[in-house]
Design a protein around this motif. Sequence first.
Motif, PDB file in Angstrom:
ATOM      1  N   PRO A 202       0.809  -1.225   0.000  1.00 35.73           N
ATOM      2  CA  PRO A 202       0.000   0.000   0.000  1.00 35.73           C
ATOM      3  C   PRO A 202       0.842   1.275   0.000  1.00 35.73           C
ATOM      4  N   ASP A 203       0.219   2.385  -0.418  1.00 38.11           N
ATOM      5  CA  ASP A 203       0.797   3.724  -0.263  1.00 38.11           C
ATOM      6  C   ASP A 203       0.323   4.313   1.060  1.00 38.11           C
ATOM      7  N   ALA A 204       0.928   5.443   1.447  1.00 37.29           N
ATOM      8  CA  ALA A 204       0.490   6.103   2.690  1.00 37.29           C
ATOM      9  C   ALA A 204      -0.926   6.662   2.512  1.00 37.29           C
ATOM     10  N   VAL A 205      -1.738   6.551   3.553  1.00 36.19           N
ATOM     11  CA  VAL A 205      -3.093   7.124   3.532  1.00 36.19           C
ATOM     12  C   VAL A 205      -3.361   7.829   4.866  1.00 36.19           C
ATOM     13  N   ASP A 206      -4.414   8.652   4.900  1.00 29.02           N
ATOM     14  CA  ASP A 206      -4.775   9.327   6.153  1.00 29.02           C
ATOM     15  C   ASP A 206      -5.595   8.421   7.064  1.00 29.02           C
ATOM     16  N   TYR A 207      -6.516   7.679   6.435  1.00 30.12           N
ATOM     17  CA  TYR A 207      -7.383   6.781   7.212  1.00 30.12           C
ATOM     18  C   TYR A 207      -7.411   5.410   6.547  1.00 30.12           C
ATOM     19  N   LEU A 208      -7.502   4.376   7.385  1.00 26.24           N
ATOM     20  CA  LEU A 208      -7.540   3.004   6.876  1.00 26.24           C
ATOM     21  C   LEU A 208      -8.736   2.280   7.493  1.00 26.24           C
ATOM     22  N   THR A 413      -0.842  -8.145   9.997  1.00 32.20           N
ATOM     23  CA  THR A 413       0.129  -7.258  10.658  1.00 32.20           C
ATOM     24  C   THR A 413       1.366  -7.057   9.781  1.00 32.20           C
ATOM     25  N   ARG A 414       1.794  -8.140   9.108  1.00 31.72           N
ATOM     26  CA  ARG A 414       2.941  -8.010   8.201  1.00 31.72           C
ATOM     27  C   ARG A 414       2.626  -7.057   7.048  1.00 31.72           C
ATOM     28  N   TRP A 415       1.398  -7.140   6.550  1.00 37.90           N
ATOM     29  CA  TRP A 415       0.993  -6.244   5.449  1.00 37.90           C
ATOM     30  C   TRP A 415       0.931  -4.785   5.940  1.00 37.90           C
ATOM     31  N   LEU A 416       0.375  -4.592   7.135  1.00 38.47           N
ATOM     32  CA  LEU A 416       0.276  -3.224   7.682  1.00 38.47           C
ATOM     33  C   LEU A 416       1.669  -2.610   7.859  1.00 38.47           C
ATOM     34  N   ALA A 417       2.631  -3.454   8.232  1.00 40.94           N
ATOM     35  CA  ALA A 417       3.987  -2.949   8.488  1.00 40.94           C
ATOM     36  C   ALA A 417       4.634  -2.406   7.211  1.00 40.94           C
ATOM     37  N   ALA A 421       4.053   5.035   6.107  1.00 46.03           N
ATOM     38  CA  ALA A 421       3.846   5.811   7.334  1.00 46.03           C
ATOM     39  C   ALA A 421       2.522   5.360   7.944  1.00 46.03           C
ATOM     40  N   PRO A 422       2.382   5.451   9.271  1.00 44.88           N
ATOM     41  CA  PRO A 422       1.117   5.013   9.873  1.00 44.88           C
ATOM     42  C   PRO A 422      -0.032   5.935   9.441  1.00 44.88           C
ATOM     43  N   PRO A 423      -1.228   5.374   9.164  1.00 43.81           N
ATOM     44  CA  PRO A 423      -2.393   6.236   8.937  1.00 43.81           C
ATOM     45  C   PRO A 423      -2.693   7.025  10.215  1.00 43.81           C
ATOM     46  N   ARG A 424      -3.376   8.172  10.057  1.00 41.34           N
ATOM     47  CA  ARG A 424      -3.740   8.923  11.271  1.00 41.34           C
ATOM     48  C   ARG A 424      -4.632   8.069  12.166  1.00 41.34           C
ATOM     49  N   LYS A 425      -5.528   7.321  11.556  1.00 39.68           N
ATOM     50  CA  LYS A 425      -6.373   6.423  12.340  1.00 39.68           C
ATOM     51  C   LYS A 425      -6.757   5.209  11.500  1.00 39.68           C
ATOM     52  N   THR A 426      -6.779   4.062  12.155  1.00 37.37           N
ATOM     53  CA  THR A 426      -7.174   2.809  11.503  1.00 37.37           C
ATOM     54  C   THR A 426      -8.451   2.296  12.149  1.00 37.37           C
ATOM     55  N   PHE A 427      -9.427   1.935  11.337  1.00 41.56           N
ATOM     56  CA  PHE A 427     -10.688   1.387  11.831  1.00 41.56           C
ATOM     57  C   PHE A 427     -10.744  -0.094  11.475  1.00 41.56           C
ATOM     58  N   LEU A 447       2.854  -2.007  16.273  1.00 43.01           N
ATOM     59  CA  LEU A 447       3.115  -0.878  15.368  1.00 43.01           C
ATOM     60  C   LEU A 447       2.878   0.486  16.024  1.00 43.01           C
ATOM     61  N   GLN A 448       2.303   0.488  17.225  1.00 42.04           N
ATOM     62  CA  GLN A 448       1.972   1.727  17.953  1.00 42.04           C
ATOM     63  C   GLN A 448       1.082   2.667  17.125  1.00 42.04           C
ATOM     64  N   TRP A 449       0.130   2.072  16.368  1.00 42.16           N
ATOM     65  CA  TRP A 449      -0.801   2.880  15.581  1.00 42.16           C
ATOM     66  C   TRP A 449      -2.016   3.254  16.444  1.00 42.16           C
ATOM     67  N   THR A 450      -2.767   4.267  15.966  1.00 44.00           N
ATOM     68  CA  THR A 450      -4.042   4.621  16.599  1.00 44.00           C
ATOM     69  C   THR A 450      -5.134   3.805  15.921  1.00 44.00           C
ATOM     70  N   VAL A 451      -5.772   2.931  16.690  1.00 45.38           N
ATOM     71  CA  VAL A 451      -6.709   1.970  16.106  1.00 45.38           C
ATOM     72  C   VAL A 451      -8.039   2.011  16.848  1.00 45.38           C
ATOM     73  N   ALA A 452      -9.147   2.032  16.113  1.00 45.81           N
ATOM     74  CA  ALA A 452     -10.474   2.012  16.733  1.00 45.81           C
ATOM     75  C   ALA A 452     -11.298   0.873  16.149  1.00 45.81           C
ATOM     76  N   VAL A 453     -12.237   0.368  16.952  1.00 45.84           N
ATOM     77  CA  VAL A 453     -13.198  -0.623  16.467  1.00 45.84           C
ATOM     78  C   VAL A 453     -14.559   0.077  16.468  1.00 45.84           C
ATOM     79  N   PRO A 454     -15.037   0.509  15.300  1.00 46.38           N
ATOM     80  CA  PRO A 454     -16.272   1.295  15.263  1.00 46.38           C
ATOM     81  C   PRO A 454     -17.521   0.454  15.525  1.00 46.38           C
ATOM     82  N   SER A 455     -18.606   1.139  15.931  1.00 44.90           N
ATOM     83  CA  SER A 455     -19.887   0.487  16.121  1.00 44.90           C
ATOM     84  C   SER A 455     -20.826   0.832  14.968  1.00 44.90           C
ATOM     85  N   TYR A 456     -21.906   0.066  14.875  1.00 47.22           N
ATOM     86  CA  TYR A 456     -22.898   0.281  13.829  1.00 47.22           C
ATOM     87  C   TYR A 456     -23.399   1.727  13.848  1.00 47.22           C
TER      88      TYR A 456
END
Length: 463
Positions: A202-208, A413-417, A421-427, A447-456
Amino acid sequence: MPSLTFLGATGTVTGSKYLLEASGERLLIDCGLFQGRKELRLRNWSPLPVDPAGIHWVVLTHAHLDHTGYIPRLVKEGFHGRVWASPATVDLSSLTLPDSGHLQEEDARYANKKGFSKHKPALPLYTHDEAVRSLELFSVADGKEPLELSSHFKLRFIRAGHILGARMVEVTVTEAGKSVKVLFTGDIGRFPQLIIREPAVPDAVDYLVCESTYGDRLHPTDDFHARMAGIVESTAGRGGSVIIPSFAIGRTQELLYLFRKLISQNQMHELPIHVDSPMAIDATDLYRKHHEDHNLEADEFESEGHRLFAQPNVHFDRSVEASKALNECRYPTVIISASGMATGGRVLHHLVRCLPDHHNTILFVGFQAPGTRGHSIQTGAETVKIHGQQVPVRAHVETIGNLSAHADYSEITRWLAKFPAPPRKTFLTHGEPHAAEALQQRIVEKLQWTVAVPSYLDKIALG
Ligand SMILES: [Zn+2]
């Protein structure tokens, strides 16, 4: 400010639907059916939380129904924009959506016959014909150039592995002169996978927005090629046949590829192999047509051309007569037939005939959901009910769990690595809660990324 709303695949692996909004325009990424638990399935029947007529475009990651199966309903409810997808996804959807409409009609007919529906008469979510009509809105995105839907939405397609035609969708959303990039992974394939090329870097993105189906599990790493050959050889040695309930798209083609390899390496005799499923046969034709997605060596493909899946011992039984003729088969045979969880389809006839005989083997090569007939057989039921009769299970029952088309947590996790650059936030979506949370923990730790598990129905401002 642009926003992202989670309309599905939260706390579950089904119903994938993500809404991006900017400057009054709306783009829906995936349009999947909810499947499984009743409270999820009921969502297919409630009005969508956004007016379908107000959605301008749909873009699809791949053809599985939990990512596409709601489209005919969306059209029925007023959507009249374009549906963009890769060439193979458009072709595969022309098989799966009409078939899904047909199954919806059958379910409604069955509910009416048994009288167990609250609604009289019970109606299908959509019909075969409505599904066929919805295909008129499909457009092919070949992915060679970015696709500019408007001045606010630009799309790029990135290889996802998983199944033929699967793509990740990178959306550049522009509003008031500011742009953000959001990447939707859809389902992520394996590293490596038997036929399909592996997911691209992947390329760098703001949100994943990333799937998490196997967020808490690892796939087995044993030598399943040898185990597969062993199961077929020992069954044939007893004079029995191997029945494989198999998904029509992806799994069937991987099995044909694997058997060809085992036979050419003299690990297995050249037994007759029957593919007894019209959809699996049609899907195999599409695997031949779309070799842009293949993992096969170019010259291996060139030298065999259209014979890729059509070895002399492989028989494609499209007609009902050919399928019935298999009942008379008195020599060891391998039969690959749908449905993959033995919930319906032609495989049921083979199970009625083969389950009571201890010479035979029933081989499971895909996930068996609890509550399905496949799961009962796999977990040791002494009898199963098929077509109203109790059928004793005396055949050998085997499972090969290595053929999953989803990356497990170490592969994800290997793919994310590989992100520059880390996305600003990963859902994390498309996972049961424990799977999504386990993957969240792992990504934060590794990876020390900012990660959230969103709700419906969570709505996120993309600043
Ligand atoms: Zn999928």
